[in-house]
Design an enzyme around this catalytic site. Structure first.
Site, PDB file in Angstrom:
ATOM      1  N   CYS A 148      14.184  -9.114   6.928  1.00 37.88           N
ATOM      2  CA  CYS A 148      13.249 -10.106   6.381  1.00 37.88           C
ATOM      3  C   CYS A 148      12.045  -9.436   5.735  1.00 37.88           C
ATOM      4  O   CYS A 148      11.684  -9.747   4.602  1.00 37.88           O
ATOM      5  CB  CYS A 148      12.815 -11.047   7.488  1.00 37.88           C
ATOM      6  SG  CYS A 148      11.476 -12.160   7.033  1.00 37.88           S
ATOM      7  N   GLU A 170     -15.343 -25.561  -6.439  1.00 34.03           N
ATOM      8  CA  GLU A 170     -13.913 -25.242  -6.403  1.00 34.03           C
ATOM      9  C   GLU A 170     -13.282 -25.742  -7.695  1.00 34.03           C
ATOM     10  O   GLU A 170     -13.620 -26.828  -8.177  1.00 34.03           O
ATOM     11  CB  GLU A 170     -13.266 -25.917  -5.188  1.00 34.03           C
ATOM     12  CG  GLU A 170     -11.765 -25.910  -5.163  1.00 34.03           C
ATOM     13  CD  GLU A 170     -11.183 -24.512  -5.075  1.00 34.03           C
ATOM     14  OE1 GLU A 170     -10.312 -24.195  -5.907  1.00 34.03           O
ATOM     15  OE2 GLU A 170     -11.597 -23.733  -4.186  1.00 34.03           O
ATOM     16  N   ASP A 200     -15.234 -17.125  -0.589  1.00 37.03           N
ATOM     17  CA  ASP A 200     -13.921 -16.923   0.033  1.00 37.03           C
ATOM     18  C   ASP A 200     -12.874 -17.032  -1.064  1.00 37.03           C
ATOM     19  O   ASP A 200     -12.153 -18.028  -1.164  1.00 37.03           O
ATOM     20  CB  ASP A 200     -13.701 -17.973   1.137  1.00 37.03           C
ATOM     21  CG  ASP A 200     -12.418 -17.722   1.923  1.00 37.03           C
ATOM     22  OD1 ASP A 200     -11.738 -16.707   1.664  1.00 37.03           O
ATOM     23  OD2 ASP A 200     -12.097 -18.540   2.799  1.00 37.03           O
ATOM     24  N   GLN A 242      -6.341 -22.383   6.410  1.00 38.70           N
ATOM     25  CA  GLN A 242      -6.004 -21.086   6.989  1.00 38.70           C
ATOM     26  C   GLN A 242      -4.781 -21.192   7.896  1.00 38.70           C
ATOM     27  O   GLN A 242      -4.626 -22.152   8.649  1.00 38.70           O
ATOM     28  CB  GLN A 242      -7.186 -20.519   7.770  1.00 38.70           C
ATOM     29  CG  GLN A 242      -8.350 -20.057   6.897  1.00 38.70           C
ATOM     30  CD  GLN A 242      -8.083 -18.730   6.203  1.00 38.70           C
ATOM     31  OE1 GLN A 242      -7.044 -18.109   6.374  1.00 38.70           O
ATOM     32  NE2 GLN A 242      -9.045 -18.281   5.401  1.00 38.70           N
ATOM     33  N   CYS A 286      11.902 -17.887  14.260  1.00 40.54           N
ATOM     34  CA  CYS A 286      10.874 -17.012  13.693  1.00 40.54           C
ATOM     35  C   CYS A 286       9.758 -16.869  14.723  1.00 40.54           C
ATOM     36  O   CYS A 286       9.189 -17.873  15.175  1.00 40.54           O
ATOM     37  CB  CYS A 286      10.324 -17.598  12.392  1.00 40.54           C
ATOM     38  SG  CYS A 286       8.971 -16.643  11.679  1.00 40.54           S
ATOM     39  N   CYS A 333       7.166  -9.505   8.633  1.00 37.38           N
ATOM     40  CA  CYS A 333       6.285  -8.953   9.677  1.00 37.38           C
ATOM     41  C   CYS A 333       6.505  -7.443   9.728  1.00 37.38           C
ATOM     42  O   CYS A 333       7.358  -6.942  10.461  1.00 37.38           O
ATOM     43  CB  CYS A 333       6.588  -9.592  11.035  1.00 37.38           C
ATOM     44  SG  CYS A 333       6.328 -11.379  11.060  1.00 37.38           S
ATOM     45  N   CYS A 364      -9.202 -12.007   1.899  1.00 34.09           N
ATOM     46  CA  CYS A 364      -7.858 -11.779   2.430  1.00 34.09           C
ATOM     47  C   CYS A 364      -7.255 -10.496   1.893  1.00 34.09           C
ATOM     48  O   CYS A 364      -6.106 -10.168   2.205  1.00 34.09           O
ATOM     49  CB  CYS A 364      -6.945 -12.965   2.107  1.00 34.09           C
ATOM     50  SG  CYS A 364      -6.750 -13.281   0.340  1.00 34.09           S
ATOM     51  N   TYR A 419     -15.642 -21.061  -4.115  1.00 40.37           N
ATOM     52  CA  TYR A 419     -14.224 -21.159  -3.747  1.00 40.37           C
ATOM     53  C   TYR A 419     -14.117 -21.981  -2.455  1.00 40.37           C
ATOM     54  O   TYR A 419     -13.481 -21.583  -1.485  1.00 40.37           O
ATOM     55  CB  TYR A 419     -13.595 -19.777  -3.530  1.00 40.37           C
ATOM     56  CG  TYR A 419     -13.782 -18.799  -4.661  1.00 40.37           C
ATOM     57  CD1 TYR A 419     -12.889 -18.769  -5.738  1.00 40.37           C
ATOM     58  CD2 TYR A 419     -14.831 -17.890  -4.658  1.00 40.37           C
ATOM     59  CE1 TYR A 419     -13.043 -17.859  -6.767  1.00 40.37           C
ATOM     60  CE2 TYR A 419     -15.002 -16.979  -5.691  1.00 40.37           C
ATOM     61  CZ  TYR A 419     -14.112 -16.967  -6.748  1.00 40.37           C
ATOM     62  OH  TYR A 419     -14.268 -16.065  -7.776  1.00 40.37           O
ATOM     63  N   CYS A 433      11.668  -9.949  16.685  1.00 39.52           N
ATOM     64  CA  CYS A 433      12.554 -10.682  15.770  1.00 39.52           C
ATOM     65  C   CYS A 433      13.812  -9.860  15.483  1.00 39.52           C
ATOM     66  O   CYS A 433      13.718  -8.697  15.071  1.00 39.52           O
ATOM     67  CB  CYS A 433      11.811 -10.971  14.468  1.00 39.52           C
ATOM     68  SG  CYS A 433      12.831 -11.763  13.213  1.00 39.52           S
TER      69      CYS A 433
END
Length: 459
Positions: free
Chosen positions: A93, A339, A387, A289, A173, A96, A414, A318, A87
């Site tokens: 930015c 949830e 999760d 996801q 991108c 990444c 995550c 969750y 990129c």
């Protein structure tokens, strides 16, 4: 090496080292967020874009009490793992963060990051399995949310530079699909032509890669806006893949984006995607996801860890729109999904019907309260799957899981920092970490998904 910025010893006063002063150093490791670590005497410096083993001429950009920041002036000894970022606005930015590393070094960084965070946050030495990855290392994202600004009469679309409200514009991108990039490019052209930039705050694009269905949700200050019908006409005439167009009218002045009244303009308020032979509806506000290629590896591994034979009762905490629970239901006797987001539970129930699943029940409740309700109803679970969002599980949720006392707990996370913290608490409750499996959901970035299998030990 994987250290946070706290607890670093310093015996040289800041007056010795000053901003813009140049010196030469060698990178000895990384911080948790991928910055290179360089020592100068007893001071530690953090350097963006520097790879372990590289020697460089550095210039100090900031001095703090116990540490400093520096930038690369000149690379003296370059690592074999250095690659040219795909990129052109990679540095500006900041989305990444690891694009200067080859895949081998990115994997090593992420595996060590998980291991070091377990050691730091849980005081546990764990065996981290080699990281798993999907078969798309670029153009893998199925969602992009692009800010829009009118700056000195010019329409700007791009991503916010790190910790600012300044938009970094881009042409392509590298982690978005070609179709998403094309849509953003056309919006940059059309908004000023139609005189409606002032009304826009963001453009949200969701692209289901396997069905090739696209949703466009425009986050605007008012609707209808100037030439709104003309804009919708251009969209529908240009891309037959677009199956849903909506607006969210959001007049807030903070960074909460998807709040406000949603108006459906064209098509249905959802698109559909395929995942592991199941079909799922995705709406503007629902979570799905980001990387569909690595997601099937993530969920397949989580279900493998659950060790289902068809006779088990599973609780999916969750549960969101029901993806993991519905996939697990094909291998279990009964599944309960909990949830707190009511719209997500509505989508979960529809997704169960879409896939002809009848052995799953969904409940709208705060996770800890929902778990307690199952306990009160004498539901006995063999397996619990969690999760949670980035902040992890509350202690009350972990205590509720302990009361349910499943034989196996599969934790999908995550954020390895909160994952390690929660595993330490679960360890106190007699749950032992059996496997730690990272999955590279976000190549080129420092983010990582991790699956942990915990087993209940005999008291």
């Amino acid at each position: 090496m994987n250290r946070r910025h706290t607890g670093v010893s310093c015996f040289i006063i800041n007056s010795v080292m000053r901003k813009n002063e140049n010196w030469t150093g060698t990178c000895i490791g990384y911080t948790w967020d991928g910055l290179g670590v360089v020592r100068f005497g007893d001071i530690v410096f953090f350097v963006p874009g520097l790879i372990e083993g590289e020697e460089a001429e550095l210039s100090i950009t900031a001095m703090k009490k116990n540490y400093g920041y520096a930038r690369i002036v000149n690379l003296i000894k370059e690592s074999r793992h250095r690659v040219k970022p795909a990129c052109p606005v990679y540095r500006q930015c900041g989305g990444c963060q690891l694009m200067h590393m080859d895949l081998e070094e990115q994997k090593r960084f992420k595996e060590e990051k998980v291991a070091n965070l377990f050691l730091q946050n849980a005081h546990m030495q764990v065996m981290v399995q080699p990281i798993l990855e999907g078969d798309h290392l670029s153009a893998y994202r199925n969602k992009v949310q692009v800010p829009v600004q009118l700056n000195n009469g010019k329409t700007q679309m791009g991503f916010y530079a790190n910790r600012t409200n300044r938009i970094v514009e881009y042409d392509t991108c590298a982690v978005q699909s070609d179709l998403s990039n094309e849509i953003v490019s056309k919006f940059k052209e059309w908004l000023p032509e139609l005189g409606c930039t002032k009304s826009f705050r963001h453009v949200l694009i969701k692209h289901a890669h396997r069905t090739n269905q696209v949703m466009i949700c425009m986050i605007v200050r008012d609707y209808p806006f100037n030439n709104s019908d003309a804009l919708v006409h251009r969209i529908t005439q240009t891309w037959p893949e677009v199956k849903s167009i909506s607006c969210i009218v959001n007049r807030r002045e903070d960074n909460v984006i998807l709040d406000g009244t949603q108006i459906q303009i064209y098509g249905e308020p959802y698109i559909e995607e395929k995942l592991l032979d199941c079909r799922f509806r995705i709406s503007a506000r629902s979570f799905f996801q980001i990387n569909p290629y690595a997601t099937q590896i993530l969920y397949s591994t989580a279900i493998d860890y659950a060790q289902l034979t068809g006779s088990e009762t599973v609780i999916d905490l969750y549960c969101g729109t029901g993806t993991i629970g519905i996939l697990a239901s094909r291998h279990a006797k009964k599944v309960y999904g909990i949830e707190v987001v009511a719209d997500a539970i509505k989508d979960a129930k529809v997704n169960a019907e879409l896939n002809d699943v009848h052995n799953i029940d969904f409940f709208t409740a705060d996770v800890k309260d929902g778990a307690r309700k199952l306990i009160q109803n004498n539901v006995k679970a063999d397996v619990v799957i969690v999760d949670p969002p980035r902040k992890g599980c509350s202690r009350e949720t972990l205590e509720a899981i302990n009361t349910i006392a499943p034989k196996r707990l599969v934790y999908v996370s995550c954020d390895p920092a909160t994952l390690a913290r929660d595993c330490a608490i679960l360890n106190e409750m007699n749950y032992e970490v059996q496997k730690v499996q990272p999955v590279d959901m976000f190549p080129g970035t420092l983010h990582i998904e991790t699956i942990v299998l915990l087993q209940k030990l005999n008291s």
